[in-house]
Write a protein that holds these residues in place. Structure first.
Motif, short mmCIF file in Angstrom:
data_model
loop_
_atom_site.label_atom_id
_atom_site.label_comp_id
_atom_site.label_asym_id
_atom_site.label_seq_id
_atom_site.Cartn_x
_atom_site.Cartn_y
_atom_site.Cartn_z
N PRO A 207 37.20 35.41 -4.23
CA PRO A 207 38.25 36.17 -4.91
C PRO A 207 38.91 35.40 -6.05
O PRO A 207 39.11 35.95 -7.14
CB PRO A 207 39.26 36.45 -3.80
CG PRO A 207 38.46 36.40 -2.55
CD PRO A 207 37.36 35.43 -2.77
N GLN A 208 39.17 34.12 -5.80
CA GLN A 208 39.83 33.32 -6.83
C GLN A 208 38.94 33.23 -8.08
O GLN A 208 39.39 33.47 -9.20
CB GLN A 208 40.11 31.93 -6.26
CG GLN A 208 40.77 30.98 -7.21
CD GLN A 208 42.19 31.43 -7.56
OE1 GLN A 208 42.84 32.13 -6.80
NE2 GLN A 208 42.65 31.06 -8.73
N ARG A 211 38.69 36.48 -9.98
CA ARG A 211 39.87 36.77 -10.80
C ARG A 211 39.81 36.01 -12.13
O ARG A 211 40.03 36.57 -13.19
CB ARG A 211 41.13 36.39 -10.02
CG ARG A 211 42.19 37.44 -10.20
CD ARG A 211 43.39 37.33 -9.29
NE ARG A 211 43.52 36.17 -8.48
CZ ARG A 211 43.45 36.18 -7.14
NH1 ARG A 211 43.23 37.30 -6.49
NH2 ARG A 211 43.62 35.07 -6.45
N ASN A 271 36.70 43.93 -7.78
CA ASN A 271 37.92 43.63 -7.02
C ASN A 271 39.02 43.16 -7.94
O ASN A 271 40.15 43.66 -7.91
CB ASN A 271 37.65 42.53 -5.99
CG ASN A 271 36.68 43.00 -4.94
OD1 ASN A 271 36.90 44.03 -4.32
ND2 ASN A 271 35.59 42.28 -4.77
N ALA A 272 38.66 42.19 -8.77
CA ALA A 272 39.65 41.65 -9.69
C ALA A 272 40.12 42.72 -10.66
O ALA A 272 41.30 42.78 -11.01
CB ALA A 272 39.04 40.48 -10.45
N LEU A 274 40.34 45.99 -10.17
CA LEU A 274 41.30 46.90 -9.54
C LEU A 274 42.63 46.20 -9.30
O LEU A 274 43.69 46.80 -9.46
CB LEU A 274 40.74 47.44 -8.23
CG LEU A 274 39.73 48.57 -8.41
CD1 LEU A 274 39.30 49.11 -7.07
CD2 LEU A 274 40.29 49.69 -9.28
N ALA A 275 42.54 44.92 -8.95
CA ALA A 275 43.79 44.19 -8.75
C ALA A 275 44.56 44.06 -10.06
O ALA A 275 45.79 44.06 -10.08
CB ALA A 275 43.49 42.80 -8.18
N ALA A 276 43.80 43.97 -11.16
CA ALA A 276 44.45 43.78 -12.46
C ALA A 276 44.86 45.10 -13.09
O ALA A 276 45.58 45.11 -14.09
CB ALA A 276 43.52 43.04 -13.40
N HIS A 409 46.04 54.68 -7.66
CA HIS A 409 47.15 53.77 -7.40
C HIS A 409 48.46 54.37 -7.89
O HIS A 409 48.51 55.14 -8.84
CB HIS A 409 46.91 52.36 -7.92
CG HIS A 409 46.27 52.27 -9.25
ND1 HIS A 409 46.95 52.49 -10.39
CD2 HIS A 409 44.99 52.01 -9.59
CE1 HIS A 409 46.14 52.34 -11.40
NE2 HIS A 409 44.94 52.06 -10.95
N HIS A 494 34.72 51.24 -7.77
CA HIS A 494 35.34 51.49 -6.47
C HIS A 494 34.45 51.03 -5.32
O HIS A 494 34.94 50.46 -4.35
CB HIS A 494 35.70 52.96 -6.32
CG HIS A 494 36.92 53.33 -7.11
ND1 HIS A 494 38.18 52.94 -6.74
CD2 HIS A 494 37.07 54.03 -8.25
CE1 HIS A 494 39.06 53.39 -7.63
NE2 HIS A 494 38.41 54.07 -8.56
N SER A 497 34.42 47.26 -4.99
CA SER A 497 35.62 46.66 -4.44
C SER A 497 35.89 47.18 -3.03
O SER A 497 36.86 46.78 -2.41
CB SER A 497 36.80 46.98 -5.33
OG SER A 497 37.08 48.35 -5.24
N THR A 499 36.99 49.98 -1.98
CA THR A 499 38.03 50.99 -1.75
C THR A 499 37.35 52.31 -1.44
O THR A 499 36.21 52.54 -1.83
CB THR A 499 38.92 51.18 -2.99
OG1 THR A 499 38.09 51.41 -4.11
CG2 THR A 499 39.78 49.97 -3.23
#
Lengths: 558, 494
Positions: A207-208, A211, A271-272, A274-276, A409, A494, A497, A499
């Motif tokens: 994950p890190q 990102r 993932n990153a 969607l997080a962003a 979201h 999607h 990630s 979801t």
């Protein structure tokens, strides 16, 4: 007969070959140089229409050309198109001859270098839109920087060197970050290299790391878009660039940033991404409102249009951040619509500048009576740009707002509300500009002898106007091409990630509000002619799905 | 030790050059006032032939000269040495092509000039073949003394004389460090052979100090910060083609020798003794940042290129760190980078040579002096843009691919942060390389001010064209060179 994949390669490289041929022309014969360049780019546009004709509706890549290139590094010469690439390629080839025609009288010295730079630029842009290999993409992405740098730096205005260098350094800063990320992605855990996009999509990162990689790509693309707060190069570049440079910059180059998000940054790091998305979404709405407000107070027309680009491109980014089919399809549509109206605006501003050598709003006023044709085109363009329904600006922004509102979201609704004010502000600053230029009393005596548009200028603008009207009335022409790819994109992100958001082909159908149906979970793409139980051929009606946005939609059988 | 002639065959590329050089020197006695262009031609043919012979032998087994095994052979002709020899010969070849018109203008049109270039190339070749530190030292001195002399050739120009003196003093100082280091290493290990050195694991203090001093010697030669002070003055003062040759040839030879050292002695001790990685890393970071920042503020194009050459040494040091970490591709990346750097730098100096004026002086080398050249001489303008873009590390040039390869090696060696420093340096460098293009194309031409006009010379044109061709070729089709560098590194046992 050429294979479709070979046509694609030909479309990409014809301008470059043309540039090399033009390098052998005598430098003094300006008309010959310009004429040949226009001929070449027109031919390339016609060639690219073959791509449109060969394109089959569907979400995947088509007309792929995959040749081994630098074997030890796993680098391939891999070109291919999906619907999103297709429409952007056509936009590029469409704008190019018009831009050159528009620059016919504006560029009077160093014509040879000018047309060579323009043609080289076209190859760079087209290549970037169709590369399916990270190395190849980076090559085109960087290569197009150089001709644009020359365009601004040689044929630009007073502060051209500052603007050109700023443009170059900003873009390069982002690109280099992206390069590191590309290298990390291309280095396989097994030890070898593979630069192909397909492989990159299958990689999983911690994950890190993911990102960091995402932001490395995102910053590069955000600078190009440009997103608030890395947009500051754009007004400088636009104001100093010659008209042709501004047209291509606004019409195509900025779209490469959006395209980069769609093709690379989001699907590779879902993932990153969607997080962003909240961050990107907020920056996008800030860009929309900020760009509009700053545009409002500009005394200089070109700067006004430049800031309006910041605002419009904010819609593109908002649509992507929303991560819904409507949002993404709308974002690409905004790209195309903006690629038609803003070049027209820049061309019109350029025409005024050629006559009066000023772009300051206060120097004009009331010129509509002197230049009625110009006034007509300006009003049309402004309406298209402001998103008046039935013109090209409307469907895209509408879809983006729709897609954002239904976004999975929670921030979607707030964004929609804020962004909607951007639509209003766009109308305000554009109409304000129109009013101050065209209407009111004719106070400046220098405008008494203003010449109206000549035949060449009319020929330049008519195709743009036709497209603005056509896409406004019949957006499904390109939405049909965009939508499968957009759906696939949303699903890729999607799914990648994990979801459980279900992007489905019915999304646009339902949300356009015409016909509510239960969700269809699979990709069931609307394909023309496969509409069992539909209305009889030739019937005029509002059809469900994307065509729900069409004002007039004949249901065609293929 | 008896030497049979057939046994010398692996040395043929070098011996050939020695032969040509001696021929040139001897003929000079009888040549009188004649034009010395023939000497350039002879040198170019010799270098071309030598390059061809080196490359032709790639893939054949390793040859040990004057010894029976790696531990006692002073000269090792393996693929690594062959590829390196071809590279330095190529550098000499392009430099020789750039020289005739300049030499005529500057009034130092002597046949010895080409003889010195050839001797320097031979010295570089010996450095790449050295199996022990003494042979390496001999090669280094052969190269250095030739280059000192070349630097001072414009004897009537105080800048040239100053440069030569400075270079000589600094170089002698560096050589002192190096020799002292070699002595300490010998004291610690009772051997100067690299292969023997490799068998020593963790360093004794004596060995560590010895290697440190050797590294300082290297750092002087490649102008790594903080041992770079001589570079700008020397680059500015030396005849332009010599500056180009010095910037690429000396650097290439030093890095190639360093690579051999790292892959034998230093590599092993680096992996067991963790002091080397931080020191080399710090050297790399300092060199990149200081080189780039100082290049940024230069007003003279030649000085800018000097500092930019410092920064390129920094990028290469990143590769050395990766190599010391045991990353197999790092050596190959360094050779690739050196090759593309050779062509783009020589190309840039070639363009400057074109525009050099007889009255010369520092004024003619300022950015402003090049205003409008891009339009008056379109081909030169295009070439210079290409070289600048390549030096900045942008595609589609060899400079880009070289950087890509180098930084990938760093990432694979888990030195991503070094790659990021390199990237940051490249970004700074974009600004000053663009300044050259700005001057060539975008500045108003001062009327009626003095404007340099290009010299016309077939050799010079060929030299710049060759450089431009290879810069593009290495960027678009790097595979052939990649294969060569791979086999070079394989021959080192990687």
């Amino acid at each position: 007969m050429l294979q479709p994949a070979e046509i694609l390669a030909a479309v990409v490289f014809l301008p470059l070959v043309g540039a090399l041929v033009l390098a052998l022309f005598p430098a003094g014969d300006h008309n010959n140089l310009k004429g040949t360049a226009i001929g070449l780019t027109t031919a390339n546009f016609l060639l690219s229409l073959l791509l449109w004709g060969n394109f089959r509706p569907g979400p995947g890549y088509q007309m792929e050309l995959n040749l081994a290139w630098i074997e030890p590094f796993g680098i391939h010469f891999h070109l291919g198109l999906d619907g999103i690439s297709l429409v952007l390629v056509i936009l590029t080839t469409f704008l190019m001859p018009l831009t050159l025609l528009g620059a016919w009288s504006a560029v009077e010295h160093r014509v040879k270098e000018f047309v060579i730079a323009m043609l080289a630029l076209e190859t760079g842009m087209l290549g970037a839109f169709v590369s399916l290999d990270l190395f190849l993409f980076y090559l085109f992405w960087e290569a197009m920087l150089i001709p644009m740098y020359f365009l601004i730096g040689i044929w630009g205005g007073q502060r051209r060197i500052y603007a050109a260098v700023k443009f170059f350094i900003f873009t390069m800063a982002g690109s280099l970050l992206m390069l590191v990320a590309i290298l990390v992605v291309a280095t396989q855990p097994t030890g070898g290299f593979d630069f192909s996009l397909a492989t990159a999509l299958t990689r999983d990162f911690a994950p890190q790391t993911e990102r960091l990689l995402f932001w490395a790509f995102a910053i590069a693309f955000a600078i190009k878009v440009p997103m608030f707060p890395v947009h500051t190069w754009l007004p400088d570049a636009h104001v100093e660039a010659p008209t042709a440079g501004s047209v291509i910059l606004a019409g195509v180059l900025l779209k490469l940033g959006v395209y980069g998000f769609v093709r690379f940054a989001f699907p590779m790091f879902p993932n990153a991404a969607l997080a962003a998305a909240p961050v990107l979404g907020w920056l996008a709405v800030i860009g929309i409102v900020y760009g509009a407000l700053v545009a409002w107070v500009q005394p200089d027309m070109k700067k006004l249009v430049a800031y309006s680009s910041v605002s419009h491109l904010g819609f593109c980014m908002l649509g992507l951040a929303a991560m819904t089919t409507e949002g993404v399809a709308g974002a690409i549509f905004v790209c195309i619509a903006h690629g038609i109206s803003t070049p027209a605006l820049f061309l019109l501003v350029g025409m005024l500048y050629e006559r009066r050598h000023t772009r300051v709003l206060a120097d004009y006023g009331g010129i509509a009576r002197k230049v009625p044709i110009f006034a007509f085109f300006l009003v049309m363009t402004v309406m298209a740009s402001a998103g008046l329904p039935a013109l090209s600006g409307f469907p895209g922004e509408f879809l983006v707002l729709l897609g954002t509102y239904t976004s999975p979201h929670g921030l979607g609704r707030i964004w929609t509300i804020v962004a909607a004010t951007g639509v209003i502000l766009a109308a305000v600053y554009l109409l304000w500009m129109t009013q101050r230029v065209l209407f009111g009393p004719l106070q400046n005596p220098a405008n008494e002898d203003l010449q109206d548009m000549n035949a060449r200028e009319i020929v330049t603008l008519v195709p743009l106007m036709v497209m603005a009207v056509f896409l406004g009335l019949h957006p499904s022409t390109i939405l049909d091409k965009i939508e499968p790819a957009s759906t696939r994109f949303v699903q890729l992100v999607h799914q990648g990630s994990g979801t459980n958001y279900q992007a489905d082909a019915g999304a646009l159908r339902r949300s356009s509000g015409v016909q509510m149906r239960p969700t269809t979970p699979s990709i069931q793409l609307p394909i023309r002619g496969q509409n069992p139980g539909g209305p009889p051929p030739g019937a005029f009606q509002r059809v469900p799905g994307l065509r729900g946005l069409d004002m007039v939609a004949p249901v065609k059988e293929q | 030790m008896s030497i049979s002639l057939p046994a010398l065959e692996p040395l043929l590329p070098g011996l050939l050059l020695v032969g040509v050089a001696i021929l040139l020197l001897m003929y000079e006695v009888f040549a009188g006032q004649a034009d010395r262009t023939y000497a350039a031609h002879l040198a170019v043919v010799g270098l071309g032939l030598s390059m061809f012979l080196s490359l032709k032998a790639v893939g054949t087994p390793r040859a040990l000269l004057f010894g029976t095994d790696l531990a006692n052979a002073p000269l090792i002709v393996d693929d690594f040495a062959r590829v390196a020899s071809a590279l330095v010969a190529a550098a000499g070849l392009v430099a020789a092509l750039l020289s005739p018109s300049y030499a005529k203008n500057a009034g130092h049109d002597h046949g010895e000039y080409y003889g010195l270039i050839l001797f320097a190339v031979v010295g570089m070749m010996i450095m790449s073949m050295a199996g022990d530190l003494m042979t390496f030292f001999l090669g280094l001195e052969t190269m250095s003394i030739a280059v000192y002399a070349l630097t001072g050739l414009r004897a009537h120009d105080p800048r040239s004389t100053e440069a030569a003196l400075k270079y000589f003093l600094m170089g002698a100082f560096a050589t002192g460090f190096l020799l002292f280091g070699i002595a300490l290493v010998y004291g610690a290990t009772a051997s100067v052979s690299l292969a023997t050195l490799a068998t020593f694991k963790a360093g004794s203090p004596l060995l560590t100090l010895g290697i440190a001093l050797i590294l300082i010697g290297f750092a002087f030669k490649v102008a790594a910060v903080p041992f770079h002070m001589w570079a700008p003055d020397v680059y500015e003062g030396a005849p332009t083609p010599v500056t180009g040759f010095m910037a690429v040839g000396v650097k290439a030879a030093a890095f190639i020798a360093l690579l051999r050292l790292v892959h034998s002695g230093l590599g092993v001790s680096a992996q067991t003794d963790s002091t080397w990685i931080p020191i080399l890393s710090a050297l790399a970071v300092l060199t990149i940042l200081v080189g780039n920042v100082l290049a940024l503020v230069q007003q003279n194009v030649k000085r800018m290129l000097a500092y930019s050459s410092v920064s390129h040494a920094g990028y290469l040091l990143i590769g050395v760190v990766a190599a010391a970490r045991g990353e197999a591709s790092a050596g190959s990346a360094i050779i690739f980078y050196l090759t593309s750097y050779t062509f783009m730098t020589l190309g840039a100096f070639g363009v400057l040579t074109f525009l050099e004026r007889k009255e010369g002086g520092p004024e003619s080398e300022r950015y402003g002096a090049f205003a409008g050249i891009g339009f008056r001489h379109p081909a030169l303008g295009m070439a210079m843009s290409l070289f600048m873009v390549a030096l900045a590390g942008m595609p589609p040039t060899g400079g880009f691919f070289g950087k890509l390869y180098l930084f990938t090696a760093a990432i694979r060696a888990e030195e991503t942060w070094l790659a990021l420093v390199g990237i940051a340096g490249s970004l700074i460098s974009v600004y000053y390389y663009l300044r050259v293009i700005v001057a060539f194309y975008m500045r108003e031409v001062p009327e009626p001010g003095p404007t340099p006009t290009a010299t016309r010379s077939a050799q010079l044109t060929l030299g710049v064209a060759l450089a431009a061709f290879f810069v593009l070729q290495l960027g678009l089709f790097p595979a052939p060179l990649l294969a060569l560098t791979k086999s070079a590194m394989l021959s080192l046992g990687l």
